[in-house]
Design a protein around this motif. Structure first.
Motif, PDB file in Angstrom:
ATOM      1  N   LEU A 151       0.711  -1.170   0.001  1.00 43.94           N
ATOM      2  CA  LEU A 151      -0.060   0.001   0.152  1.00 43.94           C
ATOM      3  C   LEU A 151       1.091   1.115   0.049  1.00 43.94           C
ATOM      4  CD1 LEU A 151      -2.478  -1.476   2.676  1.00 43.94           C
ATOM      5  CD2 LEU A 151      -3.176  -0.600   0.098  1.00 43.94           C
ATOM      6  N   ASP A 152       1.920   1.021   0.941  1.00 39.75           N
ATOM      7  CA  ASP A 152       2.827   2.355   0.854  1.00 39.75           C
ATOM      8  C   ASP A 152       3.526   2.607  -0.398  1.00 39.75           C
ATOM      9  OD1 ASP A 152       4.431   4.145   2.688  1.00 39.75           O
ATOM     10  OD2 ASP A 152       6.110   2.895   1.477  1.00 39.75           O
ATOM     11  N   ASP A 153       3.849   1.476  -1.377  1.00 40.62           N
ATOM     12  CA  ASP A 153       4.503   1.536  -2.647  1.00 40.62           C
ATOM     13  C   ASP A 153       3.356   2.350  -3.613  1.00 40.62           C
ATOM     14  OD1 ASP A 153       6.794   0.719  -1.622  1.00 40.62           O
ATOM     15  OD2 ASP A 153       6.570  -1.429  -2.194  1.00 40.62           O
ATOM     16  N   ALA A 154       2.290   1.931  -3.336  1.00 38.72           N
ATOM     17  CA  ALA A 154       0.981   2.577  -4.143  1.00 38.72           C
ATOM     18  C   ALA A 154       0.765   3.827  -3.841  1.00 38.72           C
ATOM     19  CB  ALA A 154       0.022   1.442  -4.206  1.00 38.72           C
ATOM     20  N   GLY A 155       1.331   4.728  -2.793  1.00 40.62           N
ATOM     21  CA  GLY A 155       0.805   5.789  -2.573  1.00 40.62           C
ATOM     22  C   GLY A 155      -0.263   6.016  -1.450  1.00 40.62           C
ATOM     23  N   LEU A 156      -0.389   4.935  -0.730  1.00 42.40           N
ATOM     24  CA  LEU A 156      -1.570   4.959   0.196  1.00 42.40           C
ATOM     25  C   LEU A 156      -0.874   4.845   1.717  1.00 42.40           C
ATOM     26  CD1 LEU A 156      -4.212   2.901  -1.174  1.00 42.40           C
ATOM     27  CD2 LEU A 156      -3.906   5.254  -1.482  1.00 42.40           C
ATOM     28  N   GLU A 157      -1.542   5.401   2.832  1.00 43.75           N
ATOM     29  CA  GLU A 157      -1.043   4.978   4.129  1.00 43.75           C
ATOM     30  C   GLU A 157      -2.311   4.386   5.003  1.00 43.75           C
ATOM     31  OE1 GLU A 157      -0.417   8.581   6.167  1.00 43.75           O
ATOM     32  OE2 GLU A 157      -2.314   9.588   5.447  1.00 43.75           O
ATOM     33  N   VAL A 158      -1.742   3.315   5.550  1.00 44.06           N
ATOM     34  CA  VAL A 158      -2.708   2.578   6.531  1.00 44.06           C
ATOM     35  C   VAL A 158      -3.323   3.360   7.533  1.00 44.06           C
ATOM     36  CG1 VAL A 158      -3.115   0.598   7.923  1.00 44.06           C
ATOM     37  CG2 VAL A 158      -2.186   0.468   5.896  1.00 44.06           C
TER      38      VAL A 158
END
Length: 244
Positions: A205-212
């Motif tokens: 998710l981080d690599d895709a530009g998202l944050e949990v």
């Protein structure tokens, strides 16, 4: 398939779940475990909605005026409740048999849902307020590409909610050794080596530009069936949004 687009669908997985289409809505059928999981998943999703878009916590349709995308929707077990929560919903599945079953069931329920047997990578639309993909990522050919595709469909202020089994010794016992023998999960449904740990999925998710921004475990209690839990050893849910 569109030029330059590589779908992450695994044909063998699509065929496996397509064979379950006829009795997907039977609580005692091959999807019995999903029927037990669904109320818990919905509680988690509703809490995420209320947290992210406050002010409608007591409303029956908190997603009124919003769009939702359910990727790997099967015959619509989660898709239909999203529509009942007020969203304009699109449901995607790799198996045409599942989409046919979903369309028929939604029509009988008086629900209008845009169901398509289309890979998420080939979906032209984007900017969905809510994107969900439950118990799907462990079945795709390229999890990183799949997460990137999901992220590309989330609106700037939207949410992505995923659930998947964790790769632990306990999940192997619970979901394969027991689940696929006496627990109501069809044999061959799971490949333990394809399960993702929370850290692995968070990194994708981080690599895709998202944050949990939130996570929860899904535990099994014989007295209460499934419940949200701090224990992520068997299964877990994550909520993510665009960074910044």
């Amino acid at each position: 398939m569109a030029d330059g687009i590589q779908a992450t669908i695994d044909p063998k997985e699509a065929a496996h779940f397509g064979a379950m289409a006829a009795d997907w809505w039977d609580p005692q059928g091959s999807s019995a475990m999903l029927h037990k999981l669904n109320p818990v998943r919905l509680r988690y999703i509703r809490a995420a909605i209320d947290q992210h878009w406050p002010g409608k916590e007591k409303a029956f349709r908190p997603l009124e005026g919003k769009s939702a995308l359910d990727v790997g929707c099967g015959a619509g077990l989660l898709t239909e409740p999203l529509a009942r929560l007020g969203a304009s919903v699109t449901g995607l599945d790799a198996a045409p048999e599942n989409i046919a079953a979903a369309l028929g069931h939604a029509e009988r329920q008086g629900l209008t849902i845009d169901y398509r047997a289309t890979p998420v990578e080939e979906l032209a639309e984007s900017g969905f307020d809510l994107v969900t993909s439950m118990e799907v990522i462990e079945h795709v050919a390229d999890p990183a590409a799949f997460v990137r595709a999901l992220a590309s469909k989330v609106s700037p202020d939207g949410l992505l909610i995923l659930s998947t089994p964790n790769r632990t010794p306990l999940s192997r016992i619970a979901m394969i050794t027991v689940g696929e023998s006496i627990g109501g999960i069809p044999k061959g449904t799971h490949d333990w080596d394809k399960f993702l740990t929370p850290d692995e999925l968070t990194a994708l998710l981080d690599d895709a530009g998202l944050e949990v921004i939130d996570s929860s475990g899904l535990s099994f209690d014989p007295a209460r069936d499934f419940a949200l839990s701090a224990n992520k050893a068997i299964n877990y849910l994550l909520t993510a949004r665009h960074k910044g």
